[in-house]
Design an enzyme around this catalytic site. Structure first.
Site, PDB file in Angstrom:
ATOM      1  N   SER A  21      -6.644  -5.356   1.673  1.00 35.17           N
ATOM      2  CA  SER A  21      -6.108  -4.344   0.750  1.00 35.17           C
ATOM      3  C   SER A  21      -7.144  -4.043  -0.322  1.00 35.17           C
ATOM      4  O   SER A  21      -7.611  -4.953  -1.002  1.00 35.17           O
ATOM      5  CB  SER A  21      -4.858  -4.866   0.045  1.00 35.17           C
ATOM      6  OG  SER A  21      -3.854  -5.182   0.972  1.00 35.17           O
ATOM      7  N   ARG A  81      -1.453 -11.407  -7.363  1.00 42.18           N
ATOM      8  CA  ARG A  81      -2.906 -11.196  -7.180  1.00 42.18           C
ATOM      9  C   ARG A  81      -3.691 -11.444  -8.470  1.00 42.18           C
ATOM     10  O   ARG A  81      -4.662 -10.745  -8.771  1.00 42.18           O
ATOM     11  CB  ARG A  81      -3.196  -9.762  -6.697  1.00 42.18           C
ATOM     12  CG  ARG A  81      -2.681  -9.445  -5.313  1.00 42.18           C
ATOM     13  CD  ARG A  81      -3.351 -10.284  -4.232  1.00 42.18           C
ATOM     14  NE  ARG A  81      -3.109  -9.756  -2.907  1.00 42.18           N
ATOM     15  CZ  ARG A  81      -2.054 -10.068  -2.150  1.00 42.18           C
ATOM     16  NH1 ARG A  81      -1.133 -10.906  -2.594  1.00 42.18           N
ATOM     17  NH2 ARG A  81      -1.922  -9.555  -0.951  1.00 42.18           N
ATOM     18  N   GLU A 136      -7.776  -4.039  -6.037  1.00 41.16           N
ATOM     19  CA  GLU A 136      -7.403  -5.445  -5.935  1.00 41.16           C
ATOM     20  C   GLU A 136      -8.675  -6.285  -5.802  1.00 41.16           C
ATOM     21  O   GLU A 136      -8.710  -7.444  -6.158  1.00 41.16           O
ATOM     22  CB  GLU A 136      -6.526  -5.592  -4.686  1.00 41.16           C
ATOM     23  CG  GLU A 136      -5.841  -6.910  -4.548  1.00 41.16           C
ATOM     24  CD  GLU A 136      -6.104  -7.530  -3.189  1.00 41.16           C
ATOM     25  OE1 GLU A 136      -7.242  -7.940  -2.928  1.00 41.16           O
ATOM     26  OE2 GLU A 136      -5.157  -7.606  -2.402  1.00 41.16           O
TER      27      GLU A 136
HETATM   28  N1  EPU Z   1       2.981   1.623   4.483  1.00 41.69           N
HETATM   29  C1  EPU Z   1       2.873   2.965   4.787  1.00 41.69           C
HETATM   30  N2  EPU Z   1       1.652   3.438   5.132  1.00 41.69           N
HETATM   31  C2  EPU Z   1       0.545   2.661   5.226  1.00 41.69           C
HETATM   32  C3  EPU Z   1       0.671   1.303   4.895  1.00 41.69           C
HETATM   33  C4  EPU Z   1       1.901   0.786   4.521  1.00 41.69           C
HETATM   34  O1  EPU Z   1       3.833   3.716   4.741  1.00 41.69           O
HETATM   35  O2  EPU Z   1      -0.524   3.169   5.557  1.00 41.69           O
HETATM   36  C5  EPU Z   1       4.298   1.072   4.149  1.00 41.69           C
HETATM   37  C6  EPU Z   1       4.813   0.209   5.314  1.00 41.69           C
HETATM   38  O3  EPU Z   1       5.529   0.955   6.229  1.00 41.69           O
HETATM   39  C7  EPU Z   1       5.677  -0.809   4.621  1.00 41.69           C
HETATM   40  C8  EPU Z   1       5.059  -0.934   3.231  1.00 41.69           C
HETATM   41  O4  EPU Z   1       4.207   0.187   3.059  1.00 41.69           O
HETATM   42  O5  EPU Z   1       6.986  -0.312   4.481  1.00 41.69           O
HETATM   43  C9  EPU Z   1       4.317  -2.233   3.050  1.00 41.69           C
HETATM   44  O6  EPU Z   1       3.262  -2.328   3.982  1.00 41.69           O
HETATM   45  P1  EPU Z   1       2.732  -3.731   4.536  1.00 41.69           P
HETATM   46  O7  EPU Z   1       3.865  -4.554   4.988  1.00 41.69           O
HETATM   47  O8  EPU Z   1       1.642  -3.458   5.503  1.00 41.69           O
HETATM   48  O9  EPU Z   1       2.191  -4.475   3.260  1.00 41.69           O
HETATM   49  P2  EPU Z   1       1.382  -3.973   1.995  1.00 41.69           P
HETATM   50  O10 EPU Z   1       2.288  -3.952   0.812  1.00 41.69           O
HETATM   51  O11 EPU Z   1       0.654  -2.713   2.310  1.00 41.69           O
HETATM   52  C10 EPU Z   1       0.749  -6.392   1.215  1.00 41.69           C
HETATM   53  C11 EPU Z   1      -0.500  -7.136   0.827  1.00 41.69           C
HETATM   54  C12 EPU Z   1      -1.302  -7.533   2.065  1.00 41.69           C
HETATM   55  C13 EPU Z   1      -0.406  -8.404   2.940  1.00 41.69           C
HETATM   56  C14 EPU Z   1       0.837  -7.604   3.301  1.00 41.69           C
HETATM   57  C15 EPU Z   1       1.814  -8.392   4.138  1.00 41.69           C
HETATM   58  C16 EPU Z   1      -1.121  -6.284  -1.373  1.00 41.69           C
HETATM   59  C17 EPU Z   1      -2.083  -5.446  -2.153  1.00 41.69           C
HETATM   60  N3  EPU Z   1      -1.313  -6.302  -0.050  1.00 41.69           N
HETATM   61  O12 EPU Z   1       0.329  -5.169   1.812  1.00 41.69           O
HETATM   62  O13 EPU Z   1      -2.398  -8.307   1.640  1.00 41.69           O
HETATM   63  O14 EPU Z   1      -1.095  -8.823   4.113  1.00 41.69           O
HETATM   64  O15 EPU Z   1       1.521  -7.186   2.093  1.00 41.69           O
HETATM   65  O16 EPU Z   1       2.513  -9.304   3.360  1.00 41.69           O
HETATM   66  O17 EPU Z   1      -0.235  -6.912  -1.954  1.00 41.69           O
HETATM   67  C18 EPU Z   1      -4.721  -8.265   1.075  1.00 41.69           C
HETATM   68  O18 EPU Z   1      -4.402  -8.642  -0.045  1.00 41.69           O
HETATM   69  O19 EPU Z   1      -5.923  -8.061   1.392  1.00 41.69           O
HETATM   70  C19 EPU Z   1      -3.685  -7.999   2.058  1.00 41.69           C
HETATM   71  C20 EPU Z   1      -3.967  -7.511   3.262  1.00 41.69           C
END
Ligand code: EPU
Length: 338
Positions: free
Chosen positions: A238, A164, A334
């Protein structure tokens, strides 16, 4: 070129925050830009280039000139047996470009389906999702320096892409406009389904040899089920980055919180899922006035209607404080805050 005064930005930011720009203008090419800048002789700190408005939080009226790219076009500039080099105008909508690639069977950006925003904004934070990042298919970028109006082409290395992050969020912040981005795409696509949810989704559809079209559809389905549609509920994806901590700090946290979510991220480092940390602090689904934390994904802050940027910021500070207090981890925004 038309410069509009006292321009409402509400429909130009996906958070749907009602603020005004003192001046606003669209540009289709360098000629438009130089005309606009000649008409309004203002300093760099009173200029802001807006992308799709999907990664920004406005906290006040903008007292300068806001520029928005309307540079369009998707053009093949070179082709080999294996690759196609495609130059895309900075004003193109990112997802339209992804759909074009998927339809042509050019591989590499299908995992980035449905990310809101424009092509010109994509390199700024090196957009990423579902196991892929912009930098994986990025070839070069054409930029214009706003002070000298000199055009320059930057290679991938020169852009200093990281999680990012890029040179456009650092040294070049506020100093350049991205005119076009050139991508190197695979004519013999290699599908990437390494990200857990994609495999699960494909399995549930009984697809064993997925195409990039299948992957794109799966990503669209997963995103729509987890992330709120900005047309229905204001948000900027995010709000925070996933924090990176040392492996030893991760181990200490894991001993105390066995279900904590973390992924290896380079040497001796672990990336923590900020969504998990925020949820554990009890914020998921919480609402203060019209500012809230999304019910399905705690990393996403939402505007239920009339929230001001400052109310979203206040909520963000409360979340940061409680994550720090419970886990001793700092989480940083972010998105861009203006
Ligand atoms: N999780 C929770 N609670 C929540 C949200 C997530 O426990 O409320 C846990 C999930 O169960 C999972 C882990 O956190 O085990 C990761 O969650 P998720 O796969 O939804 O991805 P993320 O790390 O929260 C990142 C990116 C997103 C992208 C997703 C999918 C960042 C800051 N965010 O989110 O990007 O779509 O991975 O690859 O790196 C964005 O940048 O706007 C964005 C949406």
């Amino acid at each position: 070129m038309q410069i509009i005064e006292n321009f409402s930005l509400q429909s130009y930011n996906t958070f749907g925050i009602e603020v005004k720009a003192k001046c606003f203008a669209l540009f289709r090419n360098i000629k438009d830009l130089s005309q606009i800048l000649e008409q309004k002789k203002i300093s760099l700190d009173q200029l802001f280039v807006l992308g799709g408005g999907s990664n920004i939080l406005f906290t006040q009226d903008y007292n300068g000139l806001m520029l928005k790219s309307a540079i369009n076009g998707i053009e093949i500039i070179e082709e080999t047996n294996e690759y196609v080099y495609v130059k895309v105008g900075g004003g193109e909508i990112w997802h339209n470009f992804v759909l074009h690639c998927v339809n042509q069977n050019w591989g590499g950006v299908e995992n980035l389906s449905l990310i809101p925003g424009t092509v010109g904004a994509a390199p700024i934070q090196n957009i990423g999702a579902y196991g892929a990042e912009l930098k994986d298919t990025f070839y070069e970028v054409e930029i214009l320096h706003l002070d000298s109006l000199i055009k320059q082409t930057l290679s991938k290395e020169a852009c200093k892409f990281a999680y990012r992050d890029s040179i456009f969020k650092q040294e070049y912040k506020g100093k350049i406009v991205i005119l076009s981005v050139t991508f190197k795409l695979n004519k013999i696509p290699i599908v990437n389904t390494s990200y857990g949810d994609i495999n699960k989704e494909l399995e549930s559809q009984k697809i064993s040899s997925p195409t990039i079209q299948d992957v794109s559809r799966a990503v669209c389905k997963i995103r729509s089920s987890k992330l709120p549609d900005p047309n229905e509920l204001g948000n900027a994806g995010s709000f925070f980055k996933n924090p990176i901590v040392s492996d030893s700090q991760f181990e200490t946290l894991k001993a105390k919180y066995p279900t904590i979510v973390g992924y290896k991220s380079g040497n001796n480092l672990t990336k923590l899922a900020a969504g998990w940390l925020i949820e554990q602090c009890g914020w998921k689904g919480k609402r203060i006035g019209d500012a809230g934390v999304h019910k399905n994904q705690a990393l996403v802050l939402v505007n239920y209607g009339k929230a001001k940027g400052s109310e979203i910021i206040d909520l963000a500070h409360k979340i940061q404080d409680s994550v720090k207090e419970k886990f001793s981890v700092d989480i940083e925004p972010e998105i861009n805050i203006l």
